[in-house]
Scaffold this active site. Structure first.
Site, PDB file in Angstrom:
ATOM      1  N   PRO A   2       0.897  -1.113  -0.120  1.00 42.10           N
ATOM      2  CA  PRO A   2       0.024  -0.105  -0.012  1.00 42.10           C
ATOM      3  C   PRO A   2       0.889   1.466   0.023  1.00 42.10           C
ATOM      4  O   PRO A   2       1.862   1.351   0.883  1.00 42.10           O
ATOM      5  CB  PRO A   2      -0.688  -0.123   1.301  1.00 42.10           C
ATOM      6  CG  PRO A   2      -0.180  -1.216   2.048  1.00 42.10           C
ATOM      7  CD  PRO A   2       0.787  -2.043   1.232  1.00 42.10           C
ATOM      8  N   GLU A   3       0.658   2.049  -0.807  1.00 44.89           N
ATOM      9  CA  GLU A   3       1.064   3.624  -0.924  1.00 44.89           C
ATOM     10  C   GLU A   3       0.048   4.535  -0.533  1.00 44.89           C
ATOM     11  O   GLU A   3      -1.123   3.879   0.074  1.00 44.89           O
ATOM     12  CB  GLU A   3       1.380   3.849  -2.274  1.00 44.89           C
ATOM     13  CG  GLU A   3       2.635   2.833  -2.880  1.00 44.89           C
ATOM     14  CD  GLU A   3       3.176   3.208  -4.064  1.00 44.89           C
ATOM     15  OE1 GLU A   3       3.254   4.350  -4.501  1.00 44.89           O
ATOM     16  OE2 GLU A   3       3.621   2.404  -4.606  1.00 44.89           O
TER      17      GLU A   3
END
Length: 278
Positions: A2-3
């Site tokens: 996840p960014e």
DNA sequence: AAGTAGTCCTGAGTGC
DNA sequence: TGCACTCAGGACTACT
């Protein structure tokens, strides 16, 4: 992996799932520790201070989720493979459970254990080892061309490494770094200090653009927030260079190149993203 | 001080 | 079908 957009999607999804909002009040009834060792060792005793406290809506700083209560904050980084779900039976790699009043039980699962769960004192977020070095949020006005230019003007490292440096700007991970550089036509290997202010402006604009597109995709196309951190979250967006090594550029038909930079696989189009002298 | 390499970890993917 | 191997990735630590 996840960014920022994926973490934000998870945050919104969790608040919705748990019905956490200004008008709700769920108490943390009990914490249950199944496996302590993540990237850090979960501080069991400190975290127990959260028991009996009212959980407020979850907020985000950089790629961290913060679960605030009056007596402390639960901090969580999803690492690569971390995700939350409502308890539906034990699963392999379950690490941690939060029992809430009303009977809801939230579980944290993290196969690769790159995630973090820690305790942060209220009003001492700025002293937390996880949060104190963080740069500005990329979507705020404080992240702008002047700021980026000043931050990197003495740096010789490749620009890709610099925009992934959370001290400079938060939330940009490996995938969106390559994508933002492609959009702004900046070569990932270009030394940071050699970017003109004009190029910095273009890059800032591209980073905001890519993250906003991904946020929008997360909000509209990801049905299950648990998947927001996984591959499905990225499929929502058409990746132009990431993972497309050897394929043709969508813009000019040249072949997309890849190279390890700062230990991370980096993708770019040699024709669209030329190095330049100014 | 800045830059780079090594580290943690497991599952998915690949080649034989 | 199964084994051995490689790779992915964030962000810390430890070197140069």
């Amino acid at each position: 992996m996840p960014e920022l957009p994926e973490v934000e999607t998870v945050r919104k999804g969790l608040n919705k799932l748990l019905k956490l909002n200004k008008n709700s009040s769920f108490k943390v009834v009990k914490l249950e520790f199944l496996r302590l060792n993540l990237r850090n060792k979960m501080p069991k005793a400190k975290l127990r201070r959260l028991e009996g406290q009212i959980l407020q809506p979850i907020v985000r700083r950089a790629k961290y989720l913060l679960f605030p209560t009056n007596k402390g904050i639960l901090l969580n980084h999803l690492g690569m493979t971390g995700y939350w779900r409502l308890f539906d039976g034990e699963q392999k790699h379950d690490h941690f459970k939060i029992h809430l009043s009303g009977g809801q039980v939230l579980v944290y699962n993290d196969p690769r254990r790159f995630g973090v769960i820690d305790f942060v004192d209220v009003n001492k977020e700025s002293q937390s080892m996880w949060l104190k070095h963080l740069g500005p949020e990329p979507l705020l006005k404080s992240f702008n061309a002047n700021y980026l230019f000043e931050s990197i003007k003495l740096r010789k490292a490749p620009i890709k490494n610099l925009i992934m440096d959370q001290k400079i700007v938060v939330g940009v991970g490996n995938i969106y770094a390559s994508e933002a550089l492609f959009l702004s036509k900046v070569n990932p290997m270009h030394p940071g200090g050699k970017l003109s202010k004009k190029r910095c402006a273009k890059l800032v604009e591209s980073i905001k653009n890519i993250l906003e597109q991904a946020l929008k995709a997360g909000g509209s196309t990801i049905k299950d927030f648990k998947q927001a951190g996984g591959e499905s979250g990225y499929f929502a967006r058409q990746l132009k260079v990431y993972g497309r090594s050897g394929l043709t550029c969508t813009s000019c038909k040249a072949i997309i190149k890849s190279k390890v930079l700062g230990g991370r696989n980096t993708f770019w189009c040699e024709a669209c993203q030329k190095t330049y002298k100014e």
